[in-house]
Scaffold this motif. Structure first.
Motif, mmCIF file in Angstrom:
data_model
loop_
_atom_site.group_PDB
_atom_site.id
_atom_site.type_symbol
_atom_site.label_atom_id
_atom_site.label_comp_id
_atom_site.label_asym_id
_atom_site.label_seq_id
_atom_site.Cartn_x
_atom_site.Cartn_y
_atom_site.Cartn_z
ATOM 1 N N VAL A 63 0.817 -1.210 0.000
ATOM 2 C CA VAL A 63 0.000 0.000 0.000
ATOM 3 C C VAL A 63 0.858 1.270 0.000
ATOM 4 O O VAL A 63 0.352 2.372 0.255
ATOM 5 N N LEU A 64 2.131 1.130 -0.315
ATOM 6 C CA LEU A 64 3.023 2.282 -0.358
ATOM 7 C C LEU A 64 2.680 3.198 -1.522
ATOM 8 O O LEU A 64 2.553 2.740 -2.655
ATOM 9 N N ASP A 65 2.522 4.489 -1.254
ATOM 10 C CA ASP A 65 2.416 5.491 -2.314
ATOM 11 C C ASP A 65 3.845 5.846 -2.729
ATOM 12 O O ASP A 65 4.517 6.643 -2.070
ATOM 13 N N ALA A 66 4.294 5.254 -3.807
ATOM 14 C CA ALA A 66 5.704 5.320 -4.179
ATOM 15 C C ALA A 66 6.111 6.714 -4.635
ATOM 16 O O ALA A 66 5.331 7.447 -5.256
ATOM 17 N N LYS A 67 7.348 7.066 -4.333
ATOM 18 C CA LYS A 67 7.968 8.299 -4.803
ATOM 19 C C LYS A 67 9.100 7.929 -5.760
ATOM 20 O O LYS A 67 9.799 6.937 -5.562
ATOM 21 N N PRO A 68 9.332 8.730 -6.794
ATOM 22 C CA PRO A 68 10.350 8.357 -7.785
ATOM 23 C C PRO A 68 11.779 8.734 -7.414
ATOM 24 O O PRO A 68 12.714 8.220 -8.015
ATOM 25 N N LEU A 69 11.949 9.633 -6.422
ATOM 26 C CA LEU A 69 13.280 10.126 -6.110
ATOM 27 C C LEU A 69 13.782 9.578 -4.787
ATOM 28 O O LEU A 69 13.081 9.615 -3.775
#
Length: 434
Positions: free
Chosen positions: A46-52
């Protein structure tokens, strides 16, 4: 009938009645007769992924905080193989020019996974933001200058700008040097060497960032600018005024955690202890290290299937990608489900690798979960360090040191604190029983 026969008959009848009552009572006692039922376990990323992976700012040490000719600054950051470093800083004595590496950024590792070091200046370019009409560069430039009637796209300056003004290659004005500090940590030193050239200029406060590259594919290949498109997200503030605050806020919002979860081990068992690990003990060499280091749960599953008290073992894989990816944009995160046949007294233990780590794994705490529970049981999980690989920045970790030796260690399994020495982790795993 004699009196003795009557007493015997009455006693026998009473015994049979008492036995029948006891039998009926036992049939209604769950502790005596096991009742098989079903429960469905669902595990989600359920992680809201970040690209950096990381981002930050840099500036000179004086007032104003620019980097004058002869001065230098350093940026320290973590990066894994396949990742790249990008940054942007204003060519101070211009109307809207900026220095930045060619996208996706400065290469940090060779093809064999060895960290790169030394002079990387040739990867730096000079760019025109396209929002101001360029004057002849120098101290006399008027800021902000005349605006373009319509903003132009970002373009690289190769010798001359659109107004015919001349420029040396960026690598003759800025020296960029990489140093490797071990454990996937780098230092980039930016030196202003424009002094005495026709393009002498200070460099403004700037921004920098490192993008995740799961599987070697960089998630955000154009984190700061896009060649051939209009400037966005605060880049114009840097290129025209040397103001990095707007871009810094934007990049900060794009920076955080990204990790897949490995195929999930699910064990149904009876007993007083988790069948495959205990905190404070070292890895049992039964396959948990394979799960924690590489995401391979099959070895541990095979071992558990032979243990007393273990009733059923599953390895749950996402049908499309095997691993459970986090939420990316509008796409839901990976999810696996399994129907379980359980009895009262059964326990459930699960384990899954924190994918972008060296040997971290999520697992049920203590003696697992009561298999008859219903609802969200995510609070029964925690993140653990398997103690078999050296910890490094999650998402920017490497598997070998500079000598090519594995980063092995032999420490007891311990819970990973949150916040930990690297970051603060949001909820990543959700487990539900229905």
């Amino acid at each position: 009938m004699s009196t003795i026969k009557k007493i015997r008959k009455t006693a026998s009848y009473a015994f049979l009645c008492a036995g029948s009552i006891a039998l009926l009572a036992s049939c209604n006692n769950d502790d005596m007769i096991a009742e098989t039922r079903t429960n469905t376990i669902t595990i989600e990323n359920v992680l809201d992924a970040k690209p950096l992976v990381e981002s930050g700012t840099f500036m000179g040490k004086g007032t104003p905080p620019v980097i004058f000719p002869g001065q230098s600054i350093s940026i320290e950051f973590y990066a894994a193989a396949g990742q790249a470093l990008s940054f942007a800083t204003m060519y101070g004595w211009s109307n809207d020019l900026f220095f930045a590496p060619e996208n996706p950024g400065i290469n940090l590792y060779s093809s064999d996974g060895t960290p790169l070091t030394g002079d990387v200046s040739t990867q730096i370019k000079l760019w025109d933001n396209g929002t101001r009409i360029n004057q002849s560069p120098g101290m006399q430039v008027t800021h902000p200058g005349a605006a373009e009637l319509a903003p132009n796209n970002i373009s690289e300056i190769n010798g001359k700008d659109a107004q015919g003004n001349s420029y040396l290659p960026a690598s003759q004005l800025m020296k960029a040097t990489l140093a490797y500090q071990g454990d996937s940590r780098f230092k980039l030193t930016i030196e202003n060497k424009s002094g005495g050239t026709p393009n002498e200029t200070p460099f403004s406060p700037g921004v920098w960032t490192v993008s995740y590259a799961p599987g070697g594919d960089i998630l955000d290949k154009m984190p700061i600018y896009t060649k051939g498109q209009h400037a966005a997200n605060g880049l114009t503030n840097i290129a025209e005024m040397g103001d990095n605050t707007v871009m810094d806020r934007y990049l900060h919002g794009m920076t955080g955690i990204f990790t897949p979860l490995s195929p999930v081990l699910v064990v149904v068992y009876k007993g007083d202890e988790n069948p495959f690990y205990k905190t404070g003990e070292k890895d049992r060499s039964e396959g948990l290290s394979n799960l924690a280091q590489t995401g391979n749960a099959d070895i541990l599953a095979s071992k558990l299937a032979t243990k007393p008290g273990v009733k059923k073992v599953y390895v749950l894989k996402q049908s499309t990608s095997t691993v459970l990816l986090p939420r990316i944009g509008n796409a839901e995160g990976g999810k696996v489900m399994q129907q379980l046949d359980i009895e009262k007294g059964d326990r459930i233990a699960i384990a899954t690798m924190y994918g972008l780590s060296n040997d971290w794994f999520y697992a049920t705490k203590g003696n697992g979960i009561d298999a008859t529970r219903k609802g969200d049981v995510s609070d029964e999980l925690s993140l653990y360090d398997n103690g078999t690989k050296k910890d490094q920045y999650p998402g920017a970790n490497i598997r070998i040191d500079l000598s090519g030796m594995p980063l092995g260690e032999s420490e007891p399994i311990q819970e990973v604190p949150n916040p930990n020495v690297f970051s603060t982790l949001p909820q990543i795993v959700k487990v539900t029983l229905n």
